[in-house]
Write a protein that holds these residues in place. Structure first.
Motif, mmCIF file in Angstrom:
data_model
loop_
_atom_site.group_PDB
_atom_site.id
_atom_site.type_symbol
_atom_site.label_atom_id
_atom_site.label_comp_id
_atom_site.label_asym_id
_atom_site.label_seq_id
_atom_site.Cartn_x
_atom_site.Cartn_y
_atom_site.Cartn_z
ATOM 1 N N ALA A 103 0.914 -1.300 -0.016
ATOM 2 C CA ALA A 103 -0.293 -0.031 0.122
ATOM 3 C C ALA A 103 0.889 1.257 -0.046
ATOM 4 O O ALA A 103 1.991 1.118 0.550
ATOM 5 N N ILE A 104 0.542 2.170 -0.664
ATOM 6 C CA ILE A 104 1.250 3.449 -0.571
ATOM 7 C C ILE A 104 0.979 4.153 0.601
ATOM 8 O O ILE A 104 0.048 3.945 1.503
ATOM 9 N N HIS A 105 2.033 4.970 1.029
ATOM 10 C CA HIS A 105 2.227 5.828 2.304
ATOM 11 C C HIS A 105 1.329 7.077 1.771
ATOM 12 O O HIS A 105 1.550 7.875 1.084
ATOM 13 N N ILE A 148 -6.486 10.229 -7.713
ATOM 14 C CA ILE A 148 -6.369 8.812 -7.945
ATOM 15 C C ILE A 148 -5.476 8.720 -9.181
ATOM 16 O O ILE A 148 -4.790 7.586 -9.337
ATOM 17 N N ARG A 149 -5.812 9.335 -10.294
ATOM 18 C CA ARG A 149 -4.906 9.457 -11.344
ATOM 19 C C ARG A 149 -3.337 9.793 -11.135
ATOM 20 O O ARG A 149 -2.343 9.202 -11.726
ATOM 21 N N THR A 150 -3.241 10.873 -10.358
ATOM 22 C CA THR A 150 -2.065 11.063 -9.853
ATOM 23 C C THR A 150 -1.305 10.089 -9.282
ATOM 24 O O THR A 150 -0.009 9.690 -9.570
ATOM 25 N N ALA A 151 -1.864 9.187 -8.329
ATOM 26 C CA ALA A 151 -1.240 8.288 -7.580
ATOM 27 C C ALA A 151 -1.074 6.957 -8.602
ATOM 28 O O ALA A 151 0.156 6.470 -8.432
ATOM 29 N N CYS A 152 -2.028 6.716 -9.277
ATOM 30 C CA CYS A 152 -1.726 5.905 -10.400
ATOM 31 C C CYS A 152 -0.516 6.159 -11.159
ATOM 32 O O CYS A 152 0.336 5.145 -11.233
ATOM 33 N N ARG A 153 -0.318 7.311 -11.600
ATOM 34 C CA ARG A 153 1.095 7.595 -12.335
ATOM 35 C C ARG A 153 2.515 7.545 -11.510
ATOM 36 O O ARG A 153 3.228 7.000 -12.035
#
Length: 245
Positions: A103-105, A148-153
């Motif tokens: 999981a991301i921080h 969400i898109r930024t986290a995906c990238r």
């Protein structure tokens, strides 16, 4: 319409309870290997367990083609020093994990420390060695579609092999809307780079109707939906699929 056998083949059959034992993991693996009596050709894609059970799971599914996925990297909150997270990933792989779910921080992400987050994910990807990395965005903690898109990238730039919606431990699990965003970003990355990126919705997918809805969504993006590009993370869904068969 996806038949239940096909959907079972996409399952990461999961046990992540506070009282899990080796016996629980062995029982889970046995279910993953032969979930439907009389149908030995039907198997789950993977078993997903805590990292301390990687060796147990690997022994139980050896030679079957069923993957061993381990949550690691201070799952589910990622609130540990990076060295601890990297060591946990490496230990799980050494013990037999073929896939790692981290999981991301979210604290780093939400405070705008995106370069640090990239470095963390890249370090855990390096620790995976030959194992595939699934990066969990925990989309319920992210404020909007743009985030969400930024986290995906960030995850894609850091080397992930799969984008995953949820830990199953958050405010809510996967949604079709959030999964669509991950599919859009994954397939755009594949188009741009040639690297196949998979997507895994997880959390709250409990019945055949739910599973079919996610499969049908994935079919809008992939010419063929397979375990190589799409997984469903679930702990209770299997019983409903077996009942359908």
């Amino acid at each position: 319409m996806a038949d239940p056998a096909r959907l079972i083949g996409l399952l990461d059959l999961t046990t992540l309870g506070p009282t899990d034992t080796e016996a629980d993991v062995e029982a889970l693996a046995a279910r993953a290997l032969a979930p439907v009596p009389g149908h030995p050709e039907i198997r789950c894609a993977a078993v997903c367990v805590w990292p301390n059970f990687a060796a147990t799971a690997a022994r139980a599914v050896k030679g079957s083609g069923v993957e061993v996925a381990c949550v690691a990297g201070a799952f589910p909150f990622s609130q540990s020093p990076l060295a601890v997270k990297v060591a946990e990933v490496a230990a799980a792989v050494e013990a037999g994990a073929t896939e790692i779910d981290i999981a991301i921080h979210r604290g780093l992400f939400l405070s705008g420390r995106h370069d640090e987050l990239r470095e963390e994910i890249a370090a855990m990807k390096a620790a995976c060695g030959p194992a595939h990395l699934k990066v969990i965005l925990e989309t319920c903690d992210l404020p909007d579609e743009a985030a969400i898109r930024t986290a995906c990238r960030i995850a894609l730039e850091s080397g992930t092999d799969f984008l995953k919606t949820s830990t199953g431990k958050g405010k809510h699990g996967a949604t079709l809307g959030h999964t669509r965003i991950l599919l859009e970003e994954a397939t755009a990355w594949t188009t741009a780079t040639g690297k196949l990126i998979g997507v895994k919705p997880a959390g709250g997918i409990r019945n055949t109707g739910d599973a079919r809805a996610y499969h049908d969504l994935a079919a809008e993006f992939f010419p063929e939906v397979t375990a190589a590009n799409f997984r469903i993370g679930a702990s209770t869904l299997l019983d409903d699929l077996i009942a359908e068969i």
